[in-house]
Design an enzyme around this catalytic site. Structure first.
Site, PDB file in Angstrom:
ATOM      1  N   HIS A  69      -9.478   1.188   4.823  1.00  0.00           N
ATOM      2  CA  HIS A  69      -8.199   1.326   5.533  1.00  0.00           C
ATOM      3  C   HIS A  69      -8.397   2.238   6.750  1.00  0.00           C
ATOM      4  CE1 HIS A  69      -4.107   2.539   6.471  1.00  0.00           C
ATOM      5  NE2 HIS A  69      -3.743   1.396   5.899  1.00  0.00           N
ATOM      6  N   ASN A 109       0.871  -1.179   0.000  1.00  0.00           N
ATOM      7  CA  ASN A 109       0.000   0.000   0.000  1.00  0.00           C
ATOM      8  C   ASN A 109       0.904   1.224   0.000  1.00  0.00           C
ATOM      9  OD1 ASN A 109      -1.791   2.050   0.537  1.00  0.00           O
ATOM     10  ND2 ASN A 109      -2.332   1.342   2.600  1.00  0.00           N
ATOM     11  N   GLY A 111       2.577   2.206  10.805  1.00  0.00           N
ATOM     12  CA  GLY A 111       3.522   3.303  10.640  1.00  0.00           C
ATOM     13  C   GLY A 111       4.226   3.715  11.920  1.00  0.00           C
ATOM     14  N   LYS A 148       0.157   4.248  -0.310  1.00  0.00           N
ATOM     15  CA  LYS A 148      -0.498   5.435   0.257  1.00  0.00           C
ATOM     16  C   LYS A 148      -0.275   6.643  -0.683  1.00  0.00           C
ATOM     17  CE  LYS A 148      -0.200   3.278   4.719  1.00  0.00           C
ATOM     18  NZ  LYS A 148      -0.097   3.368   6.156  1.00  0.00           N
ATOM     19  N   GLU A 161      -6.782   4.620   7.891  1.00  0.00           N
ATOM     20  CA  GLU A 161      -6.591   6.054   7.645  1.00  0.00           C
ATOM     21  C   GLU A 161      -7.848   6.669   7.036  1.00  0.00           C
ATOM     22  OE1 GLU A 161      -2.929   5.607   5.490  1.00  0.00           O
ATOM     23  OE2 GLU A 161      -1.956   5.022   7.370  1.00  0.00           O
ATOM     24  N   GLU A 169      -5.377  -5.019  10.659  1.00  0.00           N
ATOM     25  CA  GLU A 169      -4.333  -4.029  10.905  1.00  0.00           C
ATOM     26  C   GLU A 169      -4.603  -3.303  12.218  1.00  0.00           C
ATOM     27  OE1 GLU A 169      -2.362  -2.727   6.969  1.00  0.00           O
ATOM     28  OE2 GLU A 169      -4.141  -1.506   7.239  1.00  0.00           O
ATOM     29  N   SER A 186       3.547  -2.242  10.340  1.00  0.00           N
ATOM     30  CA  SER A 186       4.998  -2.301  10.517  1.00  0.00           C
ATOM     31  C   SER A 186       5.612  -3.652  10.139  1.00  0.00           C
ATOM     32  CB  SER A 186       5.390  -1.894  11.947  1.00  0.00           C
ATOM     33  OG  SER A 186       4.961  -0.570  12.215  1.00  0.00           O
TER      34      SER A 186
HETATM   35  P1  PGA Z   1       2.896   0.219   7.701  1.00  0.00           P
HETATM   36  O1  PGA Z   1       1.430   0.432   7.099  1.00  0.00           O
HETATM   37  O2  PGA Z   1       3.449  -1.049   7.091  1.00  0.00           O
HETATM   38  O3  PGA Z   1       3.671   1.433   7.285  1.00  0.00           O
HETATM   39  O4  PGA Z   1       2.774   0.095   9.176  1.00  0.00           O
HETATM   40  C1  PGA Z   1       0.547  -0.628   6.917  1.00  0.00           C
HETATM   41  C2  PGA Z   1      -0.749  -0.118   6.290  1.00  0.00           C
HETATM   42  O5  PGA Z   1      -1.203   0.973   6.658  1.00  0.00           O
HETATM   43  O6  PGA Z   1      -1.342  -0.795   5.423  1.00  0.00           O
END
Ligand code: PGA
Length: 255
Positions: free
Chosen positions: A98, A12, A176, A14, A100, A170, A216
């Site tokens: 997601h 992803n 992140g 983003k 976010e 997640e 992560s």
């Molecule tokens: P990350 O994000 O690997 O940077 O923690 C995962 C995601 O948001 O899909």
């Protein structure tokens, strides 16, 4: 690594990478992976890079995914992108719900359910995201929160539609942040999700559906996470922006 279900690892990106940058990254991933078929690998660039990335991964086993889409098929929805527009570029998967988007665009389960149905009707495979906040985990609400998101987002899907769907667990506190759920923590929630799918749908669906872990994921934790019995892949954010790291995650899950 012998697994019951084929692993699916998605990057992803983003809101990162222009078309030119995305083509370069995708080209490098394609080169480094060669003709890998043991794992399904999906690249999810921003909309504006789909065209360039689609061209960069031609004649490879890599698949193209999008990060979101409209619940509507066409019409007066300024700024939105619909399933037909994604399919034009060869998109096969779409990330929906997601954390976010749940957080910043205030998406709720009803909207995510609508998007999921629209995607499936257009023969796109949804990657439906669920996960708890840190305070919810600390209050012992993880299963209640994840269970509710799951039920709401997948409501009314047929058996065939469920087979086309991927779930991504997640934990929001692990996205992140560099904080990864331990393999045991991930396995516990993945097993809960599979159990709930068996209850709400049936055992066959629960056995077949793939559940990714996200938060992560890095080359050095990928193998242990994905060797858990109910973890069937990863949704990778930060580490998917670098070919060496993303390919490292994929290769570390192979033998
Ligand atoms: P990350 O994000 O690997 O940077 O923690 C995962 C995601 O948001 O899909």
């Amino acid at each position: 690594m012998e697994k019951e279900r084929k692993l699916i690892i998605a990057g992803n990106w983003k809101m990162n990478k222009t078309g030119a940058e995305g083509a370069e990254l995708a080209g490098q991933i394609k080169l480094d992976l060669g003709d890998l078929t043991e794992v399904d690998v999906v690249l999810c660039p921003p909309f504006t890079a789909l065209d360039a990335v689609a061209k960069a991964i031609e004649e490879s086993t890599l698949r193209l995914g999008a990060q979101d889409m409209s619940p509507s098929d066409y019409g007066a929805h300024t700024g939105e992108i619909c399933s037909g527009m994604l399919r034009e570029f060869g998109v096969r998967h779409v990330i929906l719900g997601h954390s976010e988007r749940r957080q910043y665009q205030e998406e709720n389960d009803a909207l995510i359910n609508q998007k999921t149905k629209t995607a499936l009707a257009a023969a796109l495979k949804p990657i439906v995201c669920v996960g708890e906040l840190l305070e919810q985990r600390e209050a012992g609400e993880t299963e209640a929160v994840v269970g509710k998101q799951l039920a709401g987002s997948l409501e009314g899907l047929s058996t065939e539609q469920m087979y086309e769907t991927v779930i991504a667990y997640e934990p929001v506190w692990a996205i992140g942040t560099g904080l990864t759920a331990t393999p045991d923590q991930a396995q516990e929630v993945h097993a809960f999700i599979r159990g709930q799918l068996a209850q709400q749908h049936d055992e066959t669906i629960a056995k077949r559906i793939r559940i990714q872990y996200g938060g992560s994921v890095k080359p050095d934790n990928a193998r242990e996470l994905m060797s858990q019995p109910d973890v069937d892949g990863a949704l990778v954010g930060g580490a998917s922006l670098d070919a060496h790291n993303f390919v490292g995650i994929i290769k570390n899950t192979l033998n």
